[in-house]
Scaffold this motif. Structure first.
Motif, PDB file in Angstrom:
ATOM      1  N   ASN A  21       0.844  -1.202   0.000  1.00  0.00           N
ATOM      2  CA  ASN A  21       0.000   0.000   0.000  1.00  0.00           C
ATOM      3  C   ASN A  21       0.882   1.256   0.000  1.00  0.00           C
ATOM      4  O   ASN A  21       1.594   1.522   0.967  1.00  0.00           O
ATOM      5  CB  ASN A  21      -0.882  -0.051   1.247  1.00  0.00           C
ATOM      6  N   ARG A  74       0.141   4.269   0.269  1.00  0.00           N
ATOM      7  CA  ARG A  74      -0.248   5.313   1.222  1.00  0.00           C
ATOM      8  C   ARG A  74       0.336   5.075   2.605  1.00  0.00           C
ATOM      9  O   ARG A  74       0.405   5.976   3.413  1.00  0.00           O
ATOM     10  CB  ARG A  74      -1.772   5.384   1.345  1.00  0.00           C
ATOM     11  N   GLU A  75       0.678   3.841   2.879  1.00  0.00           N
ATOM     12  CA  GLU A  75       1.175   3.527   4.220  1.00  0.00           C
ATOM     13  C   GLU A  75       2.660   3.218   4.244  1.00  0.00           C
ATOM     14  O   GLU A  75       3.244   3.083   5.322  1.00  0.00           O
ATOM     15  CB  GLU A  75       0.393   2.343   4.806  1.00  0.00           C
ATOM     16  N   LYS A 125      -2.843   1.831  -4.451  1.00  0.00           N
ATOM     17  CA  LYS A 125      -3.393   3.074  -3.906  1.00  0.00           C
ATOM     18  C   LYS A 125      -2.547   4.286  -4.309  1.00  0.00           C
ATOM     19  O   LYS A 125      -2.552   5.305  -3.628  1.00  0.00           O
ATOM     20  CB  LYS A 125      -3.570   3.001  -2.379  1.00  0.00           C
ATOM     21  N   MET A 147       1.871  11.007  -6.320  1.00  0.00           N
ATOM     22  CA  MET A 147       2.228  10.017  -5.306  1.00  0.00           C
ATOM     23  C   MET A 147       3.340   9.070  -5.765  1.00  0.00           C
ATOM     24  O   MET A 147       3.872   8.300  -4.964  1.00  0.00           O
ATOM     25  CB  MET A 147       1.002   9.190  -4.934  1.00  0.00           C
ATOM     26  N   SER A 176      -3.317   1.676  -9.167  1.00  0.00           N
ATOM     27  CA  SER A 176      -4.456   2.131  -8.384  1.00  0.00           C
ATOM     28  C   SER A 176      -5.647   1.259  -8.709  1.00  0.00           C
ATOM     29  O   SER A 176      -6.161   1.278  -9.831  1.00  0.00           O
ATOM     30  CB  SER A 176      -4.771   3.598  -8.695  1.00  0.00           C
TER      31      SER A 176
END
Ligand code: GDP
Ligand code: GDP
Length: 436
Positions: free
Chosen positions: A91, A93-94, A120, A126, A145
């Motif tokens: 992930n 985002r993490e 993600k 990103m 994504s």
């Protein structure tokens, strides 16, 4: 030809099932149109450019009450055992977490190719965050994504590069390929041993790829057979091997490579919910099907027991009305010899072609006996019927309006075809097409 198998692994919530659903997409909904059984969403087929493959969402396989880390370890092991290529999902985002590192540790031990996906990553800004993932040691991370469907093409390109090359049809057309599926402990391995231990069985050593070394080829009375996925049946000991989802996964994979599927039941225990599910997969696959009631030695019987058991089977597996039932004991080998002729018979039905002229006579007689249905003043007209495929036998009925061929009339035609030609043990399919 066996298709390459891709497995998705990763800790929970990274988006494995989202990606799985994106990749298999509409296929799952097509399958779910089949009345009766719904598919487990852990194993399905996918397609990318010219590649057909099967894909496993290991996240969908939960291993009893095992703690979190044990679960993801077992899932990674399943990926290593079952897949040709592994997608390791994380992930973006993490960032890299301790659980990701746990998964990585297990994957290091395998020789299977691993493609690292960072999910993600919903927007281009990103992308700079994916470089941390090089630290996992699986080379270039692929940003994707699941929500927006981005990056999947590049990811699948990379996955497809590692697909093994399979030899086409290594067993040849005349070889009967069959598999045994069923819950754990119904006696599948015992039955394989009993079959291979029969007199007059010559265990042949057809050389194959590594994957095919899991099969057991043999010859009996001049006919060649291959028992598909014997190794999968025999292998026992790992924690996940007795879980329901895992046995479903093995069953689906074995069915796919078979002509004939033996659905093995435990006569001592009777029919369980899981048996019905497994039998449903066999039916959906379009393979020839035999229901084998094993452990018949352990059943207290009188002259009615067999008939009652069969009635019970018919009531529970209505969709398998065409499947013959064989009662036997792998342990005492009683009635084992009755199985092989049934395998031969259903295999023959599965690949039987009927003559077009005879087929059309049968349909004409059927229509004379039971006139075609009408809807809003329009009557179904059948012009011509032809068999377009075998394995399973598939028929196309040319009509004035396909909408007018209702399920019940289709069933009636199917039954007439069965009465006329047999087709014991095989499903048959009928499609209506408008005559131009
Ligand atoms: P799994 O446990 O790994 O199978 O993860 P799921 O597929 O169930 O996804 C976990 C959560 O992440 C769900 O709420 C998804 O909607 C969400 N999710 C999945 N893919 C993406 C993505 O690409 N971007 C974002 N923002 N969320 C996602
Ligand atoms: P699998 O998990 O389906 O492969 O089942 P196994 O072949 O490992 O058998 C499970 C158990 O059932 C073992 O203890 C076998 O000895 C026993 N078993 C297998 N076949 C028979 C049978 O025909 N009769 C009896 N009484 N027991 C059997």
């Amino acid at each position: 030809m066996p298709k390459p198998v891709v497995a998705i692994v990763g800790r929970p919530n990274v988006g494995k099932s989202t990606i799985f659903n994106r990749i298999v997409g509409e296929r799952i909904s097509i399958v779910e149109d089949v009345p009766g059984v719904t598919r487990d969403r852990i194993y399905s087929s996918g397609e990318w450019l010219t590649h057909d493959f099967n894909i496993i969402d290991t996240g969908g396989i939960d291993i009893g009450d095992e703690p979190f880390l044990e679960q993801i370890r077992a899932q990674a092991e399943i990926a290593i055992d079952e897949a040709d290529v592994i997608i390791f999902m994380t992930n973006g985002r993490e960032g890299v977490t301790a659980a990701d590192e746990e998964v990585a540790k297990i994957l290091y031990k395998s020789k299977k190719p691993v493609v690292l996906a960072v999910n993600k990553v919903d927007n281009p800004e990103m992308r700079s965050q994916i470089y941390d993932f090089y630290a996992l040691g699986f080379g270039e991370p692929f940003p994707i994504s699941g929500s927006h469907g981005l990056g999947l093409g590049d990811l699948l390109d990379e996955v497809a590069k590692s697909f093994p090359k399979f030899e086409e049809d290594i067993y040849g057309e005349d070889v009967i390929k069959f598999s045994l599926i069923g819950r754990p402990n119904v006696g599948k391995s015992s039955l394989v041993n009993a079959l291979l231990g029969e007199e007059r069985v010559i265990v042949s050593d057809i050389e194959g790829t590594t994957r095919d070394a899991i099969d057991s080829p043999y010859k009996y009375n001049g006919q060649e057979y291959v028992i598909i996925d014997t190794a999968g049946m025999r292998k026992k000991g790992k924690v996940y091997e007795t879980t329901e989802k895992y046995s479903v996964l093995r069953a689906l994979r074995a069915i796919e490579r078979s002509d004939v599927v033996l659905v093995v039941l435990n006569g001592e225990e009777g029919i369980r919910e899981q048996d019905k599910k497994i039998a449903g997969y066999a039916h959906d696959s379009g393979r020839a099907v035999i229901i084998v009631v094993n452990k018949w030695d352990a059943v207290e019987k009188d002259e009615k027991t067999m008939k009652e058991f069969e009635e019970n089977i018919r009531a529970h597996f209505q969709f398998l009305e065409y499947a013959p039932v064989v009662f036997l004991s792998a342990k005492t080998r009683k009635r084992i010899h009755t199985l092989i002729p049934v395998i031969d018979k259903v295999s023959e039905s599965h690949s039987m072609r009927v003559e077009t002229s005879v087929l059309n006579d049968v349909i004409t007689d059927a229509v004379a006996m039971n006139p075609t249905p009408t809807h809003k003043g329009n009557r179904l007209k059948i012009f011509y019927t032809t068999q377009v495929a075998i394995k399973p036998p598939t028929f196309v009925v040319f009509v004035n309006d396909p909408e007018l061929l209702h399920f019940s009339y289709e069933r009636f035609l199917q039954n007439r075809i069965r009465d006329a030609f047999g087709f014991e043990g095989t499903p048959i399919k009928i499609y209506a097409r408008q005559r131009k």
